[in-house]
Design a protein around this motif. Sequence first.
Motif, PDB file in Angstrom:
ATOM      1  N   PHE A   1       0.848  -1.191   0.000  1.00  0.00           N
ATOM      2  CA  PHE A   1       0.000   0.000   0.000  1.00  0.00           C
ATOM      3  C   PHE A   1       0.885   1.244   0.000  1.00  0.00           C
ATOM      4  N   VAL A   2       1.252   1.684  -1.195  1.00  0.00           N
ATOM      5  CA  VAL A   2       2.051   2.905  -1.351  1.00  0.00           C
ATOM      6  C   VAL A   2       1.299   3.849  -2.282  1.00  0.00           C
ATOM      7  N   ALA A   3       1.504   5.137  -2.069  1.00  0.00           N
ATOM      8  CA  ALA A   3       0.711   6.156  -2.759  1.00  0.00           C
ATOM      9  C   ALA A   3       1.528   6.901  -3.805  1.00  0.00           C
ATOM     10  N   ASP A   4       0.858   7.290  -4.873  1.00  0.00           N
ATOM     11  CA  ASP A   4       1.419   8.211  -5.856  1.00  0.00           C
ATOM     12  C   ASP A   4       1.014   9.616  -5.406  1.00  0.00           C
ATOM     13  N   LEU A   5       1.955  10.367  -4.857  1.00  0.00           N
ATOM     14  CA  LEU A   5       1.645  11.666  -4.248  1.00  0.00           C
ATOM     15  C   LEU A   5       1.646  12.826  -5.249  1.00  0.00           C
ATOM     16  N   GLU A   6       2.053  12.572  -6.473  1.00  0.00           N
ATOM     17  CA  GLU A   6       2.207  13.688  -7.418  1.00  0.00           C
ATOM     18  C   GLU A   6       0.906  14.470  -7.639  1.00  0.00           C
ATOM     19  N   PRO A   7      -0.241  13.806  -7.922  1.00  0.00           N
ATOM     20  CA  PRO A   7      -1.475  14.593  -8.107  1.00  0.00           C
ATOM     21  C   PRO A   7      -1.861  15.380  -6.850  1.00  0.00           C
ATOM     22  N   LEU A   8      -1.676  14.779  -5.678  1.00  0.00           N
ATOM     23  CA  LEU A   8      -2.003  15.471  -4.435  1.00  0.00           C
ATOM     24  C   LEU A   8      -1.145  16.716  -4.272  1.00  0.00           C
ATOM     25  N   GLN A   9       0.149  16.579  -4.452  1.00  0.00           N
ATOM     26  CA  GLN A   9       1.051  17.702  -4.256  1.00  0.00           C
ATOM     27  C   GLN A   9       0.862  18.781  -5.314  1.00  0.00           C
ATOM     28  N   LYS A  10       0.361  18.409  -6.463  1.00  0.00           N
ATOM     29  CA  LYS A  10       0.123  19.373  -7.525  1.00  0.00           C
ATOM     30  C   LYS A  10      -1.104  20.228  -7.240  1.00  0.00           C
ATOM     31  N   HIS A  11      -2.134  19.637  -6.652  1.00  0.00           N
ATOM     32  CA  HIS A  11      -3.422  20.331  -6.519  1.00  0.00           C
ATOM     33  C   HIS A  11      -3.763  20.748  -5.092  1.00  0.00           C
ATOM     34  N   TYR A  12      -3.143  20.148  -4.091  1.00  0.00           N
ATOM     35  CA  TYR A  12      -3.456  20.470  -2.702  1.00  0.00           C
ATOM     36  C   TYR A  12      -2.165  20.732  -1.929  1.00  0.00           C
ATOM     37  N   GLU A  13      -2.168  21.802  -1.173  1.00  0.00           N
ATOM     38  CA  GLU A  13      -1.027  22.078  -0.293  1.00  0.00           C
ATOM     39  C   GLU A  13      -1.216  21.261   0.985  1.00  0.00           C
ATOM     40  N   THR A  14      -0.437  20.218   1.139  1.00  0.00           N
ATOM     41  CA  THR A  14      -0.652  19.266   2.227  1.00  0.00           C
ATOM     42  C   THR A  14       0.665  18.970   2.936  1.00  0.00           C
ATOM     43  N   ARG A  15       0.665  19.118   4.255  1.00  0.00           N
ATOM     44  CA  ARG A  15       1.822  18.718   5.053  1.00  0.00           C
ATOM     45  C   ARG A  15       1.618  17.279   5.502  1.00  0.00           C
ATOM     46  N   LEU A  16       2.584  16.429   5.229  1.00  0.00           N
ATOM     47  CA  LEU A  16       2.496  15.028   5.592  1.00  0.00           C
ATOM     48  C   LEU A  16       3.371  14.759   6.811  1.00  0.00           C
ATOM     49  N   THR A  17       2.793  14.169   7.836  1.00  0.00           N
ATOM     50  CA  THR A  17       3.458  13.975   9.114  1.00  0.00           C
ATOM     51  C   THR A  17       4.434  12.796   9.046  1.00  0.00           C
ATOM     52  N   PRO A  18       5.699  12.991   9.418  1.00  0.00           N
ATOM     53  CA  PRO A  18       6.622  11.859   9.495  1.00  0.00           C
ATOM     54  C   PRO A  18       6.098  10.798  10.454  1.00  0.00           C
ATOM     55  N   PHE A  19       6.411   9.538  10.161  1.00  0.00           N
ATOM     56  CA  PHE A  19       5.851   8.422  10.915  1.00  0.00           C
ATOM     57  C   PHE A  19       6.160   8.523  12.405  1.00  0.00           C
ATOM     58  N   LEU A  20       7.412   8.759  12.762  1.00  0.00           N
ATOM     59  CA  LEU A  20       7.764   8.847  14.179  1.00  0.00           C
ATOM     60  C   LEU A  20       7.062  10.006  14.873  1.00  0.00           C
ATOM     61  N   ASP A  21       6.905  11.133  14.177  1.00  0.00           N
ATOM     62  CA  ASP A  21       6.203  12.272  14.772  1.00  0.00           C
ATOM     63  C   ASP A  21       4.752  11.923  15.054  1.00  0.00           C
ATOM     64  N   GLY A  22       4.116  11.228  14.117  1.00  0.00           N
ATOM     65  CA  GLY A  22       2.724  10.824  14.327  1.00  0.00           C
ATOM     66  C   GLY A  22       2.592   9.862  15.483  1.00  0.00           C
ATOM     67  N   LEU A  23       3.489   8.864  15.555  1.00  0.00           N
ATOM     68  CA  LEU A  23       3.447   7.921  16.662  1.00  0.00           C
ATOM     69  C   LEU A  23       3.642   8.621  18.001  1.00  0.00           C
ATOM     70  N   ARG A  24       4.642   9.501  18.071  1.00  0.00           N
ATOM     71  CA  ARG A  24       4.902  10.193  19.329  1.00  0.00           C
ATOM     72  C   ARG A  24       3.727  11.078  19.747  1.00  0.00           C
ATOM     73  N   ASP A  25       2.984  11.578  18.758  1.00  0.00           N
ATOM     74  CA  ASP A  25       1.873  12.471  19.064  1.00  0.00           C
ATOM     75  C   ASP A  25       0.818  11.806  19.930  1.00  0.00           C
ATOM     76  N   TYR A  26       0.689  10.469  19.820  1.00  0.00           N
ATOM     77  CA  TYR A  26      -0.350   9.827  20.627  1.00  0.00           C
ATOM     78  C   TYR A  26       0.149   8.669  21.481  1.00  0.00           C
ATOM     79  N   LEU A  27       1.199   7.946  21.067  1.00  0.00           N
ATOM     80  CA  LEU A  27       1.633   6.790  21.854  1.00  0.00           C
ATOM     81  C   LEU A  27       2.203   7.207  23.210  1.00  0.00           C
ATOM     82  N   HIS A  28       2.905   8.324  23.256  1.00  0.00           N
ATOM     83  CA  HIS A  28       3.459   8.765  24.538  1.00  0.00           C
ATOM     84  C   HIS A  28       2.378   9.239  25.486  1.00  0.00           C
ATOM     85  N   ARG A  29       1.207   9.531  24.950  1.00  0.00           N
ATOM     86  CA  ARG A  29       0.095   9.910  25.802  1.00  0.00           C
ATOM     87  C   ARG A  29      -0.682   8.694  26.282  1.00  0.00           C
TER      88      ARG A  29
END
Length: 302
Positions: free
Chosen positions: A274-302
Motif C-alpha cells: 500500500f504505497v501512494a502516488d503523491l504527485e497529483p495530491l502535491q500538484k493540486h493540494y497544499e498538504t503537510r504530511l506527518t513523518p511516521f515517528l512524529d505521528g506515533l509520538r503524538d499519541y503513543l506517549h500519551r
Amino acid sequence: MSARGTQGTAAVVGGRGFIGGACVEALREAGWDVVVVTHNARLAARHDGYRWGDMLDPTTLGPAVEGADVVVQSANFPDYPFEKPRRRHSFLEYDGLGTERLVRAARAAGVRRYVYIAGVGVTENPVKPYFQAIRRGELAVADSGMEHVTVRPAFVYGPRDNGINRIIRACRYLPVLPLPGNGAQNHQPVYVDDVGRLVARAAEPGAPEGTFEIGGPERMTMSAMLTTALELVGRKRPVVNVPDGVARPGARLLAGLPGSLLTPNALDFMLEDFVADLEPLQKHYETRLTPFLDGLRDYLHR
C-alpha cells in the motif's frame, strides 16, 4: 439540523469511525456544520448532530443526508477488513453496493459535492474482490453528476486505529511478532489527522476534483513499521515469519468462527503493498504530511 456553519453543512457517513472521526474534527475546525451519520439508531436518536443511516438500508440514507451541501463517505463494515458475508459485512456491500445506494440518496437530496474515502491499490480493472468493490464505488461517485473527490489513503494510523494499536496491545503477552509474509509488504503510513485535513480541503467549494492518493513521507515495510512502533513503547520483539502454508489454512479455519478473526480475503488484503502516488495530491493540494515517528509520538506517549 443545527445552525449552518460558515462553510455550509457536511454529512459524514461513518463519522464515529477512526478515519471518519478525524474528518469530523477537521471539517468543524474549517467552519462546517457537521452531521454525523451512524448506523446506530439509538445513539442517533439520543444526540443532537447525529442521524441514523445504514449503508445496507437505502430507505435510511435519504433522510440521513437531507440538507447537506457535502457528503463524506467513510463507512466500513464492522470488524473491517474481516468480512462476514452472511451478515452482509463485506467490501461489496459497503464499498460497492453501499456506495451506489448512498450516491443515489445524495443526488436525490441535492448534495453538491461528494467525497469518497477509498484506498490505494485500486486500478481501473482490478482482479481481487476487495479492489473490485472499491472500484465499483469509485465509478458510482465519478458518474453521479455531483462534484466529486475520491481520496485513496495508504495505511492509516493514529490513536484509534485497529492495526498498530492492536499489535502493541498483543505484544504485552507475545514474546515474538508473528507476521505473514515476514512483514515484507511495502507501506507508506499516513497519520489520520493528515487524511482528515485533506478531506476538509476537498470539501470546499471549487476545490480540485478527481482522485488523490495520500500516504506519509516515508516508505517502509510492514515489519519496519511495526518494529518502530514497538520500540517506541519499549516492547521490541523479534519478527517471526508465518509461512503461507500455515497462514492460509488457518485463515480458512478461522473464517467460520465468530468474532474479529482472520479470513482468506483479509489475509490477501494484509499481504498487499500500500504505497501512494503523491504527485497529483502535491500538484493540486497544499498538504503537510506527518513523518511516521512524529505521528506515533503524538499519541503513543500519551
